[in-house]
Motif scaffolding. Structure first.
Motif, PDB file in Angstrom:
ATOM      1  N   ASP A  37      41.302  31.339  34.617  1.00 42.35           N
ATOM      2  CA  ASP A  37      40.235  31.955  35.405  1.00 42.35           C
ATOM      3  C   ASP A  37      39.917  31.124  36.645  1.00 42.35           C
ATOM      4  O   ASP A  37      38.895  31.342  37.301  1.00 42.35           O
ATOM      5  CB  ASP A  37      38.980  32.182  34.559  1.00 42.35           C
ATOM      6  CG  ASP A  37      38.595  30.970  33.731  1.00 42.35           C
ATOM      7  OD1 ASP A  37      39.222  29.913  33.891  1.00 42.35           O
ATOM      8  OD2 ASP A  37      37.665  31.076  32.911  1.00 42.35           O
ATOM      9  N   THR A  40      41.106  32.969  40.800  1.00 40.06           N
ATOM     10  CA  THR A  40      40.408  34.060  41.481  1.00 40.06           C
ATOM     11  C   THR A  40      40.362  33.848  42.992  1.00 40.06           C
ATOM     12  O   THR A  40      40.407  32.720  43.488  1.00 40.06           O
ATOM     13  CB  THR A  40      38.971  34.188  40.961  1.00 40.06           C
ATOM     14  OG1 THR A  40      38.320  32.918  41.087  1.00 40.06           O
ATOM     15  CG2 THR A  40      38.949  34.594  39.512  1.00 40.06           C
ATOM     16  N   GLY A 236      34.102  32.521  39.751  1.00 43.11           N
ATOM     17  CA  GLY A 236      34.917  32.984  40.872  1.00 43.11           C
ATOM     18  C   GLY A 236      34.747  32.288  42.195  1.00 43.11           C
ATOM     19  O   GLY A 236      35.334  32.721  43.188  1.00 43.11           O
ATOM     20  N   ASP A 288      35.074  40.847  31.805  1.00 46.10           N
ATOM     21  CA  ASP A 288      36.225  40.007  31.447  1.00 46.10           C
ATOM     22  C   ASP A 288      36.408  39.946  29.930  1.00 46.10           C
ATOM     23  O   ASP A 288      37.521  40.052  29.418  1.00 46.10           O
ATOM     24  CB  ASP A 288      36.031  38.581  31.985  1.00 46.10           C
ATOM     25  CG  ASP A 288      36.069  38.515  33.508  1.00 46.10           C
ATOM     26  OD1 ASP A 288      36.520  39.489  34.132  1.00 46.10           O
ATOM     27  OD2 ASP A 288      35.642  37.484  34.048  1.00 46.10           O
ATOM     28  N   HIS A 367      39.781  37.230  34.100  1.00 46.28           N
ATOM     29  CA  HIS A 367      38.856  36.822  35.154  1.00 46.28           C
ATOM     30  C   HIS A 367      38.575  37.998  36.064  1.00 46.28           C
ATOM     31  O   HIS A 367      39.163  39.079  35.906  1.00 46.28           O
ATOM     32  CB  HIS A 367      39.436  35.647  35.949  1.00 46.28           C
ATOM     33  CG  HIS A 367      40.842  35.873  36.431  1.00 46.28           C
ATOM     34  ND1 HIS A 367      41.122  36.513  37.620  1.00 46.28           N
ATOM     35  CD2 HIS A 367      42.050  35.557  35.873  1.00 46.28           C
ATOM     36  CE1 HIS A 367      42.434  36.568  37.791  1.00 46.28           C
ATOM     37  NE2 HIS A 367      43.021  36.008  36.752  1.00 46.28           N
ATOM     38  N   ARG A 368      37.689  37.793  37.027  1.00 47.90           N
ATOM     39  CA  ARG A 368      37.173  38.912  37.823  1.00 47.90           C
ATOM     40  C   ARG A 368      38.229  39.612  38.671  1.00 47.90           C
ATOM     41  O   ARG A 368      38.026  40.741  39.117  1.00 47.90           O
ATOM     42  CB  ARG A 368      36.022  38.440  38.718  1.00 47.90           C
ATOM     43  CG  ARG A 368      36.401  37.431  39.778  1.00 47.90           C
ATOM     44  CD  ARG A 368      35.190  37.052  40.597  1.00 47.90           C
ATOM     45  NE  ARG A 368      34.158  36.493  39.743  1.00 47.90           N
ATOM     46  CZ  ARG A 368      32.856  36.624  39.974  1.00 47.90           C
ATOM     47  NH1 ARG A 368      32.448  37.279  41.031  1.00 47.90           N
ATOM     48  NH2 ARG A 368      31.977  36.087  39.181  1.00 47.90           N
ATOM     49  N   ASP A 369      39.380  38.983  38.882  1.00 43.98           N
ATOM     50  CA  ASP A 369      40.441  39.625  39.651  1.00 43.98           C
ATOM     51  C   ASP A 369      41.324  40.529  38.794  1.00 43.98           C
ATOM     52  O   ASP A 369      42.222  41.187  39.312  1.00 43.98           O
ATOM     53  CB  ASP A 369      41.319  38.570  40.330  1.00 43.98           C
ATOM     54  CG  ASP A 369      40.596  37.896  41.491  1.00 43.98           C
ATOM     55  OD1 ASP A 369      39.482  38.330  41.824  1.00 43.98           O
ATOM     56  OD2 ASP A 369      41.137  36.930  42.055  1.00 43.98           O
TER      57      ASP A 369
END
Length: 392
Positions: A37, A40, A236, A288, A367-369
Motif C-alpha cells: 500500500d 499509491t 495514500g 480496501d 490500497h486506494r489505487d
C-alpha cells in the motif's frame, strides 16, 4: 543538456517496462499493483492541496499546514501532542530513543515485527538499545506470561539488561494485517505499568486497525505511551509520518528529529497531502478491506491445490496466500507475465504485481489505487495462471 538526459532516461525506462511486461504490440496492458500500500499515486485533490498549501519554516515550528496536521492528528489519536517526521521508521526510532535514555536498555518486541526485521536494527545501531525478540503468536500478539518473565528477569539483576519498553505493531504486517484486540492492548499496558515499563505502538497502519474495529483511533492509542502513524501507506500520501505522545515526550522527540536529520523547512507541502489522506481515511480504507475480503473469498472458491487462504486471518487490507507445489517467486513471475492466450481471449492483457513474502507465501496488499474492478481482474488473472498450471 538536462532535458536531453531526461528524455533518454524516459526512453530507457519505457523500454525496460515494455520488455518486462511481455505485452504484445498494440495491446493495452492494465497493471494491478498489489505489492504494497506504499505504491499509491496522489489523486487530483491531494495534488491540489499540495500545490496550494500555505507554508513556513517547520524547523522553526512556523509552518501553518504542519501545525494544522499535528493538531488534527493529536485530537484524532487522543494524545497531547504529535510531531511530523519524514518516515515511520524515523518515528519508531525517535520513540525508542525517547523512552530508552540509558544505553543497553532492553526493548521487548515480536521477532517478525517491522521494527525488528525491516528497520536495519536502528534501535541498536543508532540508539544503543538491546532488543529482545519474542515469538509472534498467529494473531500478531505476544505471550503475556513470557513478557512478564523477561521484564522481571532484569529487575535488580547485575547480569540482565533492564527492560524499559515494549513495542507492539498494529496492524501486524507479517501476520497478514491482523488487528491487535483492544483487550490485549489493555493487558499489555497494565502489565507494563506494574513494572514501570512503557509501551510504544508502531501504528504504521493504525487507521486500518481502527476501521476494522469500528472504533476511533484514540480507543486504541489510549493503551500506549507513544504511537507512530504512517501517511504513505493506506492513507495514500507520498511521504510522511508522525510521533504522538505527552507534551514532554514530543519536546524531546523534536530534539531527536533534528539530530537524526529530520528537520524540514516548508514541509506544509507534504503535510497537506497527509491531511487529505486523513480526511477520507474511513471511506477509503473500508473499501480496501472489502476488496481484500472479496479477493480472498474468490481465491478460496477456486479450490486450487497450489494456493490457499485462511479467510479468518483476512481482517484488513492484506491477504497472505500460501503456495504449494512451486516457489512463490515463480507464481509471482507467472502472474506478472502477460500471456498471449489471455490476450487472445480477452483482448486486454492484465499485469498483476505481487511480492513473494516467505518461502511458502505471497502477500497481496489492497490500497486506494486498486478498485473493485481491479480486484476482479487480479482474481481473473490468478484463475488463469492456476488453470495453466493445472493443465501444463
Amino acid at each position: 543538456m538536462l532535458s536531453s538526459l531526461s528524455r533518454a532516461a524516459a526512453r530507457r525506462h519505457w523500454a525496460l517496462w515494455a520488455r518486462g511486461s511481455g505485452s504484445l504490440t498494440g495491446v493495452p496492458t492494465h497493471v494491478v499493483d498489489l505489492r504494497s500500500d506504499t505504491v499509491t499515486q496522489p489523486g487530483p485533490a491531494m495534488r491540489r492541496a499540495m500545490a496550494e498549501a500555505v507554508v513556513g519554516d517547520d524547523d522553526y515550528g512556523e509552518d501553518p499546514t504542519v501545525r494544522e496536521l499535528q493538531a488534527t492528528a493529536a485530537e484524532l489519536l487522543g494524545v497531547e501532542r504529535t510531531l511530523f517526521v519524514p518516515t515511520n521508521t524515523m518515528a519508531n526510532l525517535i520513540s525508542v530513543m525517547c523512552h530508552c535514555r540509558r544505553r543497553g536498555s532492553q526493548l521487548l518486541l515480536g521477532q517478525e515485527c517491522h521494527v525488528h526485521v525491516y528497520e536495519q536494527g536502528g534501535v541498536a545501531q543508532i540508539a544503543g538499545v538491546h532488543s529482545h525478540p519474542l515469538p509472534d503468536l498467529p494473531h500478531g500478539t505476544l505471550d503475556l506470561a513470557e513478557l512478564e518473565r523477561l521484564i522481571t528477569r532484569g529487575l535488580g539483576s547485575p547480569y540482565h539488561p533492564v527492560c524499559e519498553l515494549i513495542c507492539l505493531e498494529n496492524t501486524h504486517s507479517s501476520s497478514g494485517g491482523r488487528v491487535l484486540p483492544i483487550e490485549y492492548l489493555h493487558q499489555v499496558h497494565l502489565l507494563a505499568r506494574t513494572y514501570g515499563v512503557r509501551v510504544h505502538l508502531d501504528g504504521a497502519r493504525l487507521m486500518n486497525a481502527a476501521v476494522a474495529l469500528r472504533v476511533p483511533p484514540a480507543c486504541i492509542v489510549q493503551h500506549c505511551d507513544s504511537v507512530s502513524l504512517c501517511f504513505s501507506k493506506g492513507l495514500g500520501a507520498p511521504v510522511g509520518a508522525l510521533v504522538g505522545g505527552p507534551k514532554h515526550f514530543i519536546e524531546e522527540a523534536w530534539r531527536l528529529r533534528k539530530a537524526l536529520g529530520g528537520g524540514m523547512r516548508q514541509a506544509g507541502v507534504l503535510a497537506a497531502a497527509a491531511l487529505v489522506g486523513l480526511a477520507d481515511a474511513e471511506e477509503v480504507l473500508l473499501r480496501d478491506h472489502q476488496n481484500a475480503q472479496k479477493f480472498a473469498k474468490g481465491l478460496q472458491e477456486l479450490a486450487s491445490p497450489v494456493c490457499s487462504v485462511d479467510l479468518s486471518a483476512v481482517e484488513t487490507n492484506v491477504v497472505m496466500v500460501r503456495v504449494d507445489g512451486l516457489p512463490p517467486e515463480e507464481l509471482c513471475q507467472r502472474l506478472q507475465a502477460v500471456s498471449a492466450d489471455e490476450v487472445a481471449q480477452t483482448g486486454r492483457a492484465v499485469r498483476v504485481l505481487l511480492f513473494p513474502w516467505t518461502e511458502q507465501s505471497v502477500r497481496a496488499v489492497w490500497h486506494r489505487d486498486v478498485s473493485a474492478q481491479d480486484t476482479e481482474l487480479a482474481l481473473g488473472k490468478w484463475a488463469f495462471v492456476l488453470r495453466a498450471l493445472r493443465t501444463g
